[in-house]
Enzyme design. Structure first.
Site, PDB file in Angstrom:
ATOM      1  N   ASP A 107     -48.777   5.367  51.362  1.00 45.89           N
ATOM      2  CA  ASP A 107     -48.316   6.262  52.008  1.00 45.89           C
ATOM      3  C   ASP A 107     -48.939   5.879  53.938  1.00 45.89           C
ATOM      4  OD1 ASP A 107     -46.715   8.202  54.006  1.00 45.89           O
ATOM      5  OD2 ASP A 107     -46.741   8.648  52.222  1.00 45.89           O
ATOM      6  N   PHE A 156     -38.911  10.878  51.674  1.00 43.25           N
ATOM      7  CA  PHE A 156     -39.828  11.490  50.167  1.00 43.25           C
ATOM      8  C   PHE A 156     -39.067  10.780  49.253  1.00 43.25           C
ATOM      9  CE2 PHE A 156     -41.672  16.209  50.192  1.00 43.25           C
ATOM     10  CZ  PHE A 156     -41.725  16.202  49.012  1.00 43.25           C
ATOM     11  N   ARG A 169     -42.905  13.703  37.749  1.00 44.27           N
ATOM     12  CA  ARG A 169     -43.511  13.148  37.700  1.00 44.27           C
ATOM     13  C   ARG A 169     -43.293  12.080  36.252  1.00 44.27           C
ATOM     14  NH1 ARG A 169     -48.450  13.508  40.465  1.00 44.27           N
ATOM     15  NH2 ARG A 169     -49.077  15.543  40.893  1.00 44.27           N
TER      16      ARG A 169
HETATM   17  C1  PRP Z   1     -50.316  10.670  46.858  1.00 43.12           C
HETATM   18  C2  PRP Z   1     -50.834   9.173  46.189  1.00 43.12           C
HETATM   19  C3  PRP Z   1     -51.747   8.466  46.172  1.00 43.12           C
HETATM   20  C4  PRP Z   1     -51.962   8.901  47.997  1.00 43.12           C
HETATM   21  C5  PRP Z   1     -51.283   8.383  49.093  1.00 43.12           C
HETATM   22  O1  PRP Z   1     -51.045  11.330  45.817  1.00 43.12           O
HETATM   23  O2  PRP Z   1     -50.798   8.773  44.671  1.00 43.12           O
HETATM   24  O3  PRP Z   1     -53.368   8.616  46.082  1.00 43.12           O
HETATM   25  O4  PRP Z   1     -50.531   9.845  47.918  1.00 43.12           O
HETATM   26  O5  PRP Z   1     -51.241   8.398  50.399  1.00 43.12           O
HETATM   27  P1  PRP Z   1     -52.128   8.152  51.624  1.00 43.12           P
HETATM   28  O6  PRP Z   1     -51.930   6.578  52.141  1.00 43.12           O
HETATM   29  O7  PRP Z   1     -51.112   8.484  53.082  1.00 43.12           O
HETATM   30  O8  PRP Z   1     -53.410   8.420  51.475  1.00 43.12           O
HETATM   31  P2  PRP Z   1     -51.622  12.984  46.217  1.00 43.12           P
HETATM   32  O9  PRP Z   1     -52.337  12.421  47.396  1.00 43.12           O
HETATM   33  O10 PRP Z   1     -50.411  13.267  46.607  1.00 43.12           O
HETATM   34  O11 PRP Z   1     -52.052  13.283  44.996  1.00 43.12           O
HETATM   35  P3  PRP Z   1     -51.158  12.787  43.359  1.00 43.12           P
HETATM   36  O12 PRP Z   1     -51.133  11.406  42.819  1.00 43.12           O
HETATM   37  O13 PRP Z   1     -52.261  14.142  42.938  1.00 43.12           O
HETATM   38  O14 PRP Z   1     -49.839  13.028  43.299  1.00 43.12           O
END
Ligand code: PRP
Length: 183
Positions: A107, A156, A169
Site C-alpha cells: 500500500d 479499499f 479474509r
Molecule cells: C497490510 C498488508 C501489508 C501492509 C501493507 O497488513 O498485509 O503487510 O498492510 O501496507 P503498507 O504498504 O502501507 O505498509 P496489515 O497491517 O493490514 O495487517 P494484516 O495483514 O494482519 O491485515
C-alpha cells in the site's frame, strides 16, 4: 466464500480466484528460473499473506522453507514514519539465506521498506519481495519489489487474505468494498 455470497458488501470484483491462481503459477515459474537451484526461505507477513503463501508455495516444484513474521505499526502518527513493531519474529536464522518476502499487498510501502532494511541487517544473502497486489497511487516510499501480481487502483480492497475489521479474509476473490460498509 465467493463474491456472490456477499454481493451487497462489494462494489466490484477486481480479481477472481482463477486469475489469482494463474498469476501465482506464472510468478512461481519465474521464481524457479531466477533462483536456479538455490533454496529459498519464504517469509510470509501475517496475517494478510496467508492465502498468497499457501497457494504460491504449492505452485513451486522445488524445496523451500517457510517462516512468518507479524508486524504492526505503533499508531497512526508513527505509521507515516514507517516505524513498525515486531509482534512475532522469524524462527529461522536467515544469515546467508536467500529470502523471498511474501506479501498480499503493498500500500504505502512502509511495512516492506522497514522489513527489507531489517532483513538486510541480519545478513541475508539476498532479500526479494513477491506481492500479489500493489497500489502505485498509494505508495509513499519506493520499494524494490521483484515479483508483482497486479497493480490495482487505490480503492479499499478485501478478500484473499485482505480484511476489513478482520472480516472478508476468507473471500476467494479480491473485491472493492462498498463504501456503505465502512462509512
Ligand atoms: C497490510 C498488508 C501489508 C501492509 C501493507 O497488513 O498485509 O503487510 O498492510 O501496507 P503498507 O504498504 O502501507 O505498509 P496489515 O497491517 O493490514 O495487517 P494484516 O495483514 O494482519 O491485515
Amino acid at each position: 466464500m465467493r463474491a456472490a455470497d456477499i454481493s451487497d458488501d462489494i462494489s466490484e470484483v477486481l480479481l477472481t480466484e482463477e486469475q489469482i491462481h494463474d498469476k501465482l503459477a506464472e510468478l512461481a515459474t519465474q521464481v524457479v528460473a531466477d533462483y536456479d537451484g538455490r533454496e529459498v526461505v519464504l517469509v510470509g507477513v501475517l496475517k494478510g499473506a496467508v492465502m498468497v503463501m499457501a497457494d504460491f508455495a504449492r505452485h513451486l516444484p522445488v524445496h523451500v522453507s517457510m517462516d512468518w513474521m507479524a508486524v504492526s505499526s505503533y499508531g497512526a502518527s508513527t505509521r507515516s514514519s514507517g516505524v513498525v513493531q515486531i509482534r512475532k519474529d522469524l524462527d529461522t536464522d536467515i544469515t546467508g539465506k536467500h529470502v523471498l518476502i511474501v506479501e498480499d499487498i503493498i500500500d504505502s510501502g512502509l511495512t516492506l521498506s522497514w522489513l527489507l532494511e531489517n532483513f538486510a541487517s541480519r545478513g541475508a544473502a539476498s532479500v526479494e519481495v513477491l506481492a500479489l497486489l500493489r497500489k502505485p497511487d498509494a505508495m509513499k516510499v519506493e520499494v524494490d519489489c521483484r515479483y508483482v501480481g497486479f497493480d490495482i487502483p487505490n480503492d479499499f480492497v478485501i478478500g484473499y487474505g485482505l480484511d476489513y475489521a478482520e472480516r472478508y479474509r476468507n473471500l476467494r476473490d479480491v473485491a472493492v468494498l462498498a463504501p456503505h460498509v465502512y462509512s
